[in-house]
Design an enzyme around this catalytic site. Structure first.
Site, PDB file in Angstrom:
ATOM      1  N   ALA A  48       0.794  -1.240   0.000  1.00 11.19           N
ATOM      2  CA  ALA A  48       0.000   0.000   0.000  1.00 11.19           C
ATOM      3  C   ALA A  48       0.830   1.295   0.000  1.00 11.19           C
ATOM      4  CB  ALA A  48      -0.992  -0.042   1.155  1.00 11.19           C
ATOM      5  N   ASP A 237      -4.326  -2.230   3.654  1.00 12.10           N
ATOM      6  CA  ASP A 237      -4.421  -1.489   2.387  1.00 12.10           C
ATOM      7  C   ASP A 237      -5.436  -0.367   2.445  1.00 12.10           C
ATOM      8  OD1 ASP A 237      -3.204  -4.196   1.611  1.00 12.10           O
ATOM      9  OD2 ASP A 237      -2.854  -2.890  -0.112  1.00 12.10           O
TER      10      ASP A 237
HETATM   11  O1  MRU Z   1      -1.302  -7.279  -3.494  1.00 10.63           O
HETATM   12  P1  MRU Z   1      -0.236  -6.638  -2.678  1.00 10.63           P
HETATM   13  O2  MRU Z   1       1.020  -7.439  -2.598  1.00 10.63           O
HETATM   14  O3  MRU Z   1       0.017  -5.201  -3.087  1.00 10.63           O
HETATM   15  O4  MRU Z   1      -0.859  -6.598  -1.225  1.00 10.63           O
HETATM   16  C1  MRU Z   1      -0.124  -6.014  -0.187  1.00 10.63           C
HETATM   17  C2  MRU Z   1      -0.685  -6.242   1.142  1.00 10.63           C
HETATM   18  O5  MRU Z   1      -1.771  -6.736   1.311  1.00 10.63           O
HETATM   19  C3  MRU Z   1       0.112  -5.727   2.299  1.00 10.63           C
HETATM   20  O6  MRU Z   1      -0.074  -6.527   3.407  1.00 10.63           O
HETATM   21  C4  MRU Z   1      -0.380  -4.318   2.614  1.00 10.63           C
HETATM   22  O7  MRU Z   1      -0.244  -3.490   1.485  1.00 10.63           O
HETATM   23  C5  MRU Z   1       0.309  -3.711   3.735  1.00 10.63           C
HETATM   24  S1  MRU Z   1       1.862  -3.111   3.183  1.00 10.63           S
HETATM   25  C6  MRU Z   1       2.668  -2.238   4.222  1.00 10.63           C
END
Ligand code: MRU
Length: 347
Positions: A48, A237
């Site tokens: 995120a 997110d």
């Molecule tokens: O699909 P992604 O890899 O972008 O998903 C990321 C996540 O779900 C993380 O756990 C979330 O962004 C937290 S990152 C600090």
């Protein structure tokens, strides 16, 4: 953190291609906005807060060669670039937060020459990166106060340096606890289907010298039943006003298991992840991804009949009642979140 995830370099965006890790540490220099949109969509850049930075730098990439002669045509073009970047992935609030911030910055400087506005936008993108770095450090400092000397901690997906500009959110807490001399042990869920836990989290934790054990997602319950997990830390997110938190698919499973086994479940996220326009998590847009991600292992090995129907949501929402606390750069927030999270709002 082992590498610099993303930055602006000589008119291009330089980022680590996360799809190649852990076998290859590959840096990409991207000077084309369509190619960069694909990089976001394919998870070359992901997580995120990193998506927020990608959005801000994407605006620079899309606007640097603008030939607009007046603000009216410049802002129209900027709107098109922003809408294009916004169409890459729907769930992480940080992406939209950064895009809105870039647009506001342009509006605030509307009376200046176009060349100056472009420079101001680049400064703003760099400020977003610097702010993310300091938010990571603050979240880590607050979150580490929740970690005891020999805690065994479970985490899901990747909420580390690769998902941010610096130290990570949930993993930042663990890095800080280790720095404070706490001898923690961390279990990383592999995180099907795209294996961010196995490929990225295990890599980052081991790089920091943390005692790391990789598990398949369906092994968490048995570890908890054996009393081998003390705490859970995950990222997010998008978090609604009432504390409902969207994170990588499978996070909700863990939160439910944690409640049954009486294990505290913590969410760590910066203010840029909060969406105060949403009352509850029910309204968080959840990305659905392609069937191929589930029918294969990373597109390389087929593991299911070619045409089997697939359901592939990339995120789920953990209801606030399952969350013991939400750690942000502004401190640790507890229930009732509707009231306490007002402290996250504003600068
Ligand atoms: O699909 P992604 O890899 O972008 O998903 C990321 C996540 O779900 C993380 O756990 C979330 O962004 C937290 S990152 C600090």
């Amino acid at each position: 953190m082992p590498v610099e995830t993303i930055r602006w370099k000589n008119g291009k965006i330089r980022y680590v291609d996360q799809t190649q890790l852990p076998t290859r540490l590959k840096f990409v220099e991207c000077g084309d906005i369509k190619r960069f949109w694909k990089a976001i969509r394919n998870l070359e850049v992901r997580g995120a807060p990193a998506l927020g930075i990608a959005g801000a730098l994407g605006v620079i990439l899309g606007m640097q060669h603008s030939r607009a002669k007046n603000f009216r045509s410049f802002i129209k073009e900027l709107g098109r670039v922003i809408r294009f970047l916004a169409s890459s992935r729907p769930t992480a609030r940080n992406l939209f937060w950064a895009l809105e911030r870039m647009e506001e910055t342009a509006m605030e400087n509307r009376s200046r020459p176009i060349g100056v506005i472009k420079e101001i936008l680049l400064e703003e993108a760099r400020r977003i990166i610097e702010e993310d770095k300091s938010a990571c450090r603050e979240m880590a400092r607050h979150g580490a106060s929740l970690v005891r000397k020999r805690d065994a901690i479970l985490t899901h997906c990747n909420a580390g340096g690769l998902a941010t500009a610096d130290y990570g959110t949930a993993l930042g807490v663990l890095f800080e606890a280790k720095k404070q001399g706490k001898r923690i042990k961390v279990y990383a869920d592999e995180t099907r289907p795209l294996l961010q836990g196995a490929r990225l989290t295990a890599w980052e934790l081991m790089h920091e010298g943390i005692d790391t054990t990789l598990i398949c997602d369906n092994m968490a319950a048995s570890l908890m039943a054996k009393g081998r997990i003390d705490k859970i830390f995950v990222g997010a997110d998008r978090i609604a006003s009432n504390g409902d938190a969207a994170n990588k698919i499978g996070t909700y499973n863990i939160a439910v298991l944690a409640r049954y086994h009486k294990i505290p479940f913590y969410v760590v996220a910066p203010a840029s992840t909060f969406d105060f326009s949403l009352k509850t998590g029910k309204d968080i847009p959840i990305e659905e991804r392609s069937a191929g991600e589930v029918r294969t292992v990373l597109g390389r090995i087929e593991i299911a009949p070619k045409n089997v129907k697939v359901y592939n949501p990339a995120f789920d929402v953990t209801p606030n009642e399952l969350i013991a606390a939400i750690v942000t750069e502004k401190g640790i927030f507890r229930k009732p979140y509707g009231r306490s999270l007002r402290g996250v709002k504003g600068k």
